[in-house]
Motif scaffolding. Structure first.
Motif, PDB file in Angstrom:
ATOM      1  N   LEU A  25       0.826  -1.209   0.000  1.00  0.00           N
ATOM      2  CA  LEU A  25       0.000   0.000   0.000  1.00  0.00           C
ATOM      3  C   LEU A  25       0.864   1.265   0.000  1.00  0.00           C
ATOM      4  O   LEU A  25       0.630   2.182  -0.792  1.00  0.00           O
ATOM      5  CB  LEU A  25      -0.929  -0.017   1.217  1.00  0.00           C
ATOM      6  CG  LEU A  25      -2.052   1.000   1.199  1.00  0.00           C
ATOM      7  CD1 LEU A  25      -3.017   0.736   0.054  1.00  0.00           C
ATOM      8  CD2 LEU A  25      -2.803   0.977   2.517  1.00  0.00           C
ATOM      9  N   SER A  26       1.878   1.307   0.869  1.00  0.00           N
ATOM     10  CA  SER A  26       2.738   2.491   0.905  1.00  0.00           C
ATOM     11  C   SER A  26       3.518   2.619  -0.401  1.00  0.00           C
ATOM     12  O   SER A  26       3.744   3.729  -0.893  1.00  0.00           O
ATOM     13  CB  SER A  26       3.672   2.475   2.113  1.00  0.00           C
ATOM     14  OG  SER A  26       4.346   1.259   2.192  1.00  0.00           O
ATOM     15  N   LEU A  27       3.891   1.501  -0.967  1.00  0.00           N
ATOM     16  CA  LEU A  27       4.592   1.528  -2.258  1.00  0.00           C
ATOM     17  C   LEU A  27       3.707   2.148  -3.347  1.00  0.00           C
ATOM     18  O   LEU A  27       4.131   3.029  -4.089  1.00  0.00           O
ATOM     19  CB  LEU A  27       4.998   0.105  -2.647  1.00  0.00           C
ATOM     20  CG  LEU A  27       5.696  -0.092  -3.991  1.00  0.00           C
ATOM     21  CD1 LEU A  27       6.766  -1.160  -3.889  1.00  0.00           C
ATOM     22  CD2 LEU A  27       4.711  -0.471  -5.083  1.00  0.00           C
ATOM     23  N   ILE A  28       2.456   1.690  -3.397  1.00  0.00           N
ATOM     24  CA  ILE A  28       1.538   2.215  -4.410  1.00  0.00           C
ATOM     25  C   ILE A  28       1.309   3.713  -4.215  1.00  0.00           C
ATOM     26  O   ILE A  28       1.286   4.494  -5.163  1.00  0.00           O
ATOM     27  CB  ILE A  28       0.202   1.433  -4.391  1.00  0.00           C
ATOM     28  CG1 ILE A  28       0.433   0.032  -4.964  1.00  0.00           C
ATOM     29  CG2 ILE A  28      -0.890   2.164  -5.173  1.00  0.00           C
ATOM     30  CD1 ILE A  28      -0.804  -0.843  -4.984  1.00  0.00           C
ATOM     31  N   GLU A  41      14.475   2.272  -7.571  1.00  0.00           N
ATOM     32  CA  GLU A  41      15.362   2.974  -6.629  1.00  0.00           C
ATOM     33  C   GLU A  41      14.635   4.141  -5.961  1.00  0.00           C
ATOM     34  O   GLU A  41      14.755   4.340  -4.756  1.00  0.00           O
ATOM     35  CB  GLU A  41      16.613   3.521  -7.342  1.00  0.00           C
ATOM     36  CG  GLU A  41      17.644   2.476  -7.706  1.00  0.00           C
ATOM     37  CD  GLU A  41      17.495   1.993  -9.143  1.00  0.00           C
ATOM     38  OE1 GLU A  41      16.493   2.374  -9.799  1.00  0.00           O
ATOM     39  OE2 GLU A  41      18.366   1.217  -9.594  1.00  0.00           O
ATOM     40  N   GLU A  42      13.898   4.884  -6.771  1.00  0.00           N
ATOM     41  CA  GLU A  42      13.131   6.014  -6.223  1.00  0.00           C
ATOM     42  C   GLU A  42      12.138   5.543  -5.166  1.00  0.00           C
ATOM     43  O   GLU A  42      12.005   6.148  -4.101  1.00  0.00           O
ATOM     44  CB  GLU A  42      12.328   6.693  -7.345  1.00  0.00           C
ATOM     45  CG  GLU A  42      13.066   7.737  -8.132  1.00  0.00           C
ATOM     46  CD  GLU A  42      12.150   8.316  -9.202  1.00  0.00           C
ATOM     47  OE1 GLU A  42      11.702   9.450  -9.040  1.00  0.00           O
ATOM     48  OE2 GLU A  42      11.863   7.591 -10.184  1.00  0.00           O
ATOM     49  N   VAL A  43      11.452   4.461  -5.506  1.00  0.00           N
ATOM     50  CA  VAL A  43      10.445   3.928  -4.592  1.00  0.00           C
ATOM     51  C   VAL A  43      11.117   3.455  -3.296  1.00  0.00           C
ATOM     52  O   VAL A  43      10.636   3.715  -2.193  1.00  0.00           O
ATOM     53  CB  VAL A  43       9.663   2.756  -5.231  1.00  0.00           C
ATOM     54  CG1 VAL A  43       8.654   2.185  -4.250  1.00  0.00           C
ATOM     55  CG2 VAL A  43       8.950   3.227  -6.488  1.00  0.00           C
ATOM     56  N   ALA A  44      12.263   2.809  -3.430  1.00  0.00           N
ATOM     57  CA  ALA A  44      12.984   2.319  -2.253  1.00  0.00           C
ATOM     58  C   ALA A  44      13.379   3.475  -1.342  1.00  0.00           C
ATOM     59  O   ALA A  44      13.242   3.401  -0.116  1.00  0.00           O
ATOM     60  CB  ALA A  44      14.219   1.540  -2.692  1.00  0.00           C
ATOM     61  N   LYS A  45      13.860   4.547  -1.943  1.00  0.00           N
ATOM     62  CA  LYS A  45      14.283   5.708  -1.164  1.00  0.00           C
ATOM     63  C   LYS A  45      13.101   6.296  -0.386  1.00  0.00           C
ATOM     64  O   LYS A  45      13.203   6.579   0.796  1.00  0.00           O
ATOM     65  CB  LYS A  45      14.862   6.756  -2.123  1.00  0.00           C
ATOM     66  CG  LYS A  45      16.046   7.515  -1.517  1.00  0.00           C
ATOM     67  CD  LYS A  45      16.552   8.551  -2.495  1.00  0.00           C
ATOM     68  CE  LYS A  45      17.917   8.146  -3.073  1.00  0.00           C
ATOM     69  NZ  LYS A  45      18.342   9.090  -4.133  1.00  0.00           N
ATOM     70  N   LYS A  46      11.986   6.451  -1.084  1.00  0.00           N
ATOM     71  CA  LYS A  46      10.808   7.085  -0.491  1.00  0.00           C
ATOM     72  C   LYS A  46      10.149   6.216   0.581  1.00  0.00           C
ATOM     73  O   LYS A  46       9.663   6.714   1.587  1.00  0.00           O
ATOM     74  CB  LYS A  46       9.778   7.388  -1.598  1.00  0.00           C
ATOM     75  CG  LYS A  46       9.995   8.725  -2.254  1.00  0.00           C
ATOM     76  CD  LYS A  46       9.183   9.801  -1.548  1.00  0.00           C
ATOM     77  CE  LYS A  46       9.456  11.183  -2.158  1.00  0.00           C
ATOM     78  NZ  LYS A  46       8.922  12.255  -1.325  1.00  0.00           N
ATOM     79  N   THR A  47      10.094   4.921   0.335  1.00  0.00           N
ATOM     80  CA  THR A  47       9.383   4.040   1.263  1.00  0.00           C
ATOM     81  C   THR A  47      10.310   3.510   2.364  1.00  0.00           C
ATOM     82  O   THR A  47       9.837   2.900   3.315  1.00  0.00           O
ATOM     83  CB  THR A  47       8.784   2.808   0.537  1.00  0.00           C
ATOM     84  OG1 THR A  47       9.835   2.177  -0.199  1.00  0.00           O
ATOM     85  CG2 THR A  47       7.661   3.185  -0.388  1.00  0.00           C
ATOM     86  N   LYS A  48      11.602   3.713   2.207  1.00  0.00           N
ATOM     87  CA  LYS A  48      12.615   3.189   3.132  1.00  0.00           C
ATOM     88  C   LYS A  48      12.632   1.662   3.142  1.00  0.00           C
ATOM     89  O   LYS A  48      13.063   1.030   4.101  1.00  0.00           O
ATOM     90  CB  LYS A  48      12.392   3.711   4.568  1.00  0.00           C
ATOM     91  CG  LYS A  48      12.258   5.219   4.682  1.00  0.00           C
ATOM     92  CD  LYS A  48      13.404   5.794   5.479  1.00  0.00           C
ATOM     93  CE  LYS A  48      13.295   7.276   5.765  1.00  0.00           C
ATOM     94  NZ  LYS A  48      12.858   8.138   4.665  1.00  0.00           N
TER      95      LYS A  48
END
Ligand SMILES: [Zn+2]
Length: 175
Positions: A25-28, A41-48
């Motif tokens: 959910l947080s990823l979406i 990579e962007e998603v990983a950075k933002k979602t930790k």
């Protein structure tokens, strides 16, 4: 259902978690907040989240057609880069499919309850249909005690209630 509602609706939220995992959910939400295609990579950075976790979630979502990617080759490094996008409409479609199946199942169950008369002993060894009860002279095949007609009005009522809940949810999603 509007795009923003899809991510706040309880039914869609639990569906996303069920098919994509706890962090789906947080990823979406991160993907949706960008208004453009995003890299893992962007998603990983933002979602930790770890990049491997992000990829695993994206793959699960991709499998259901919820996440789609574009593949581009970097001519200097020869590596491929992937940019992802979330199809929120697809989430609603999948739930509608699933809930329509659920309605069919409930309707069948309801028909069955309406069509058949069941018998049971006082000890409640289990319900048997009329034909079986008659064969045993209305004595329980397990304990031998007399059997009586099972009142299934409550069960019918419960199934009808479930049907209403699912149908309402479906209506909301289809709007
Ligand atoms: Zn019995």
């Amino acid at each position: 259902m509007a795009k923003k509602d899809i991510l706040s609706n309880e039914m869609t939220k639990s569906f996303i978690i069920r098919v994509g995992g706890n962090d789906a959910l947080s990823l979406i939400k991160v993907c949706e907040s960008k208004n453009r295609k995003v890299t893992d990579e962007e998603v990983a950075k933002k979602t930790k989240l770890k990049i491997t976790e992000v990829r695993a979630i994206l793959n699960r979502l991709h499998y259901r057609g919820i996440a789609c990617y574009d593949k581009k080759k970097n001519n200097q490094t020869g590596w491929y880069s992937y940019t992802w996008e979330i199809k929120t409409r697809r989430i609603a479609e999948l739930i509608i499919e699933e809930q329509s199946e659920e309605i069919k199942k409930l309707e069948k169950k309801l028909e069955f309850e309406k069509d058949y008369v069941f018998f049971s002993c006082k000890t409640n060894c289990g319900n048997v249909p009329f034909e079986v009860a008659a064969e045993y002279q209305f004595r329980c095949p397990k304990c031998g005690k007399p059997m009586d007609v099972v009142n299934n009005k409550k069960r019918i009522k419960d199934i009808k209630k479930q049907l209403i809940v699912v149908e309402l949810a479906l209506k909301k999603l289809s709007n």
